[in-house]
Design a protein around this motif. Structure first.
Motif, mmCIF file in Angstrom:
data_model
loop_
_atom_site.group_PDB
_atom_site.id
_atom_site.type_symbol
_atom_site.label_atom_id
_atom_site.label_comp_id
_atom_site.label_asym_id
_atom_site.label_seq_id
_atom_site.Cartn_x
_atom_site.Cartn_y
_atom_site.Cartn_z
ATOM 1 N N GLU A 1 0.810 -1.221 0.000
ATOM 2 C CA GLU A 1 0.000 0.000 0.000
ATOM 3 C C GLU A 1 0.843 1.270 0.000
ATOM 4 O O GLU A 1 0.493 2.259 -0.653
ATOM 5 C CB GLU A 1 -0.931 0.000 1.208
ATOM 6 N N ARG B 1 -2.432 5.693 -5.430
ATOM 7 C CA ARG B 1 -3.451 4.642 -5.239
ATOM 8 C C ARG B 1 -3.504 3.699 -6.456
ATOM 9 O O ARG B 1 -4.558 3.389 -6.998
ATOM 10 C CB ARG B 1 -4.814 5.267 -4.975
ATOM 11 N N ILE C 1 -3.657 0.727 -9.036
ATOM 12 C CA ILE C 1 -4.253 -0.600 -9.226
ATOM 13 C C ILE C 1 -3.478 -1.291 -10.346
ATOM 14 O O ILE C 1 -3.366 -0.738 -11.434
ATOM 15 C CB ILE C 1 -5.751 -0.515 -9.610
ATOM 16 N N PRO C 2 -2.904 -2.470 -10.078
ATOM 17 C CA PRO C 2 -3.016 -3.309 -8.886
ATOM 18 C C PRO C 2 -1.835 -3.173 -7.925
ATOM 19 O O PRO C 2 -1.807 -3.845 -6.909
ATOM 20 C CB PRO C 2 -3.007 -4.716 -9.485
ATOM 21 N N GLN D 1 -2.438 -2.677 -4.171
ATOM 22 C CA GLN D 1 -3.505 -3.463 -3.559
ATOM 23 C C GLN D 1 -2.945 -4.707 -2.878
ATOM 24 O O GLN D 1 -1.934 -5.257 -3.290
ATOM 25 C CB GLN D 1 -4.525 -3.893 -4.624
ATOM 26 N N ASP D 2 -3.647 -5.149 -1.852
ATOM 27 C CA ASP D 2 -3.332 -6.398 -1.176
ATOM 28 C C ASP D 2 -4.493 -7.364 -1.352
ATOM 29 O O ASP D 2 -5.598 -6.977 -1.764
ATOM 30 C CB ASP D 2 -3.079 -6.151 0.318
ATOM 31 N N GLU E 1 -8.477 -8.035 -2.405
ATOM 32 C CA GLU E 1 -8.879 -7.026 -3.392
ATOM 33 C C GLU E 1 -8.037 -7.097 -4.657
ATOM 34 O O GLU E 1 -8.526 -6.879 -5.771
ATOM 35 C CB GLU E 1 -8.740 -5.636 -2.751
ATOM 36 N N HIS E 2 -6.777 -7.438 -4.517
ATOM 37 C CA HIS E 2 -5.800 -7.397 -5.592
ATOM 38 C C HIS E 2 -6.105 -8.386 -6.720
ATOM 39 O O HIS E 2 -5.914 -8.079 -7.910
ATOM 40 C CB HIS E 2 -4.419 -7.682 -4.973
ATOM 41 N N LYS E 3 -6.574 -9.569 -6.375
ATOM 42 C CA LYS E 3 -6.619 -10.687 -7.320
ATOM 43 C C LYS E 3 -7.442 -10.423 -8.587
ATOM 44 O O LYS E 3 -6.945 -10.643 -9.700
ATOM 45 C CB LYS E 3 -7.124 -11.945 -6.615
ATOM 46 N N GLU F 1 -15.191 -9.166 -10.945
ATOM 47 C CA GLU F 1 -16.155 -9.947 -10.163
ATOM 48 C C GLU F 1 -17.582 -9.709 -10.650
ATOM 49 O O GLU F 1 -18.515 -9.490 -9.867
ATOM 50 C CB GLU F 1 -16.004 -9.639 -8.666
ATOM 51 N N TRP G 1 -15.773 -1.954 -14.611
ATOM 52 C CA TRP G 1 -14.827 -1.076 -13.908
ATOM 53 C C TRP G 1 -15.497 0.270 -13.646
ATOM 54 O O TRP G 1 -16.236 0.789 -14.496
ATOM 55 C CB TRP G 1 -13.600 -0.824 -14.772
ATOM 56 N N GLU H 1 -11.532 3.358 -10.678
ATOM 57 C CA GLU H 1 -10.680 2.175 -10.806
ATOM 58 C C GLU H 1 -9.911 2.201 -12.119
ATOM 59 O O GLU H 1 -8.712 1.865 -12.161
ATOM 60 C CB GLU H 1 -11.527 0.907 -10.727
#
Length: 401
Positions: free
Chosen positions: A76, A89, A91-92, A95-96, A99-101, A221, A225, A229
């Protein structure tokens, strides 16, 4: 200008404290790798007072361990540069899990091998055209006249923006990785966003065949987007595409200029070029990352506290004799897989563009060695380096007959 930590934290033993600015290490302008080698010693973790105070991993195995431990060490923070992580901030990259995957998965699909290999004609064409202009001149300042042109041209083509924008975008990449204080982190973010925004809006509404379109067309998911993002992802990839391969090209060219026998070997045996690209990337790594400690953890005889920053330099791992046999030697038949070294990162955050970078290195070697005769560092000159989150050669003057 770097800030200095005035007070040593309670968890930092006095014998771990050094004065070492990662953006200006002593002697770094003349030899980046020698400068970083000075931190090695009896301790695997050191605390520098520079840049507000942070840990530095000074041992190869420990560097690799921390880099790959995403549960204890978060991405982060992004960097020791104050405020940079909060502003960007990415992406990716920042991210951890978990959330990252899904975001990384979409980006990796965009960088699929079929898409990377489809760039080969573009890479060869721009490389050949530039070399054809340089060949009769019997020399060049390699960084500005070649290394800063080809990879950025390729990346801008990949994301579908005008290649003539290279001149105004390149300084933004330099400010991210080697800040000189002329821009605040917010100004840097806003400059990138102002450039990208119209392209992002268009890609979200009317996807094309470019990299950004391919990624943004993949649901996260099951949902589209968001604009925020998309901006954070495109911002991440833009900065990633403006600097790392430029740095890599400089180190490859410098090694060959200093080692004519290696030039001759690759000219005689071009089949070794893919292995040579891998080995040169291992030998001359210039990427560093910062991790923030998620929870208190004991390592190397000290306690890292939640929120502490740890700076990881890839050369500390790649050039550690405990991690590689005779690591300073360049052996084109070492045959190590690229994931074995740390040039492109480790684990969940390994560089998403690693395959493209490797292809560019291979094609550069093929085209340069087939067209340029034996070359050397121009007499009376020496290369200069600039340290940072991505170190770089800033001046490299080559000559050939």
């Amino acid at each position: 200008m770097a800030t200095t930590a005035e007070v040593r934290p309670d968890n930092v033993p006095a014998d771990r404290v050094i004065e070492f600015d990662v953006f200006a290490p002593p002697g770094g302008e003349s030899d980046y790798f020698a400068a970083w080698d000075t931190v090695r010693g009896k301790h695997g973790l050191l605390w520098t007072t520079a840049n507000g105070g942070h840990w530095i991993a000074a041992d190869g195995e420990l560097t690799r361990q921390i880099w790959g431990d995403a549960e204890t060490f978060s991405s982060e923070a992004l960097a020791v540069t104050p405020g940079l992580g909060e502003a960007m901030r990415f992406i990716p990259l920042q991210q951890d899990a978990p959330e990252h995957k899904p975001f990384r998965s979409a980006i990796m699909k965009g960088f699929g091998n079929n898409h990377v290999m489809a760039m080969e004609p573009v890479i060869r064409s721009v490389t050949r055209d530039l070399i054809a202009d340089l060949r009769p001149r019997q020399g060049c300042e390699f960084m500005q006249e070649f290394a800063e042109i080809v990879p950025i041209h390729v990346f801008l083509t990949l994301i579908g923006v005008p290649t003539e924008d290279r001149a105004k975008l390149r300084p933004l990449g330099q400010q991210l990785t080697r800040p000189d204080g002329t821009m605040t982190v917010e100004q840097l973010r806003d400059a990138a966003d102002d450039y990208l925004r119209p392209y992002i809006v268009e890609r979200l509404a009317n996807p094309g065949q470019d990299l950004f379109s391919r990624i943004l067309a993949i649901p996260i998911e099951g949902r589209p987007w968001t604009l925020d993002e998309a901006q954070r992802m495109c911002r991440n990839l833009l900065f990633g595409g403006l600097d790392t391969v430029v740095s890599m090209f400089g180190n490859i060219a410098l090694h060959l200029a200093r080692n004519p026998k290696d030039q001759a070997l690759l000219r005689e045996r071009p089949d070794l070029i893919p292995q040579a690209a891998d080995e040169l990337m291992r030998r001359y790594p210039m990427v560093s990352v910062t991790r923030n400690v998620v929870h208190d953890v004991d390592m190397d005889g000290v306690t890292l506290k939640e929120g502490d920053l740890v700076y990881l330099n890839s050369s500390i791992h790649n050039l550690d004799p405990k991690c590689f046999d005779n690591p300073l030697a360049v052996d084109f038949e070492r045959n190590l897989p690229p994931v074995r070294h740390t040039t492109m990162g480790v684990g969940a955050h390994r560089c998403v563009g690693a395959g493209l970078a490797r292809l560019e290195a291979i094609l550069f070697l093929e085209e340069w060695l087939s067209a340029i005769p034996t070359f050397r560092v121009r007499e009376g000159t020496s290369p200069t380096y600039r340290a940072g989150n991505v170190g770089a050669i800033t001046d490299l003057r080559l000559a050939w007959d």
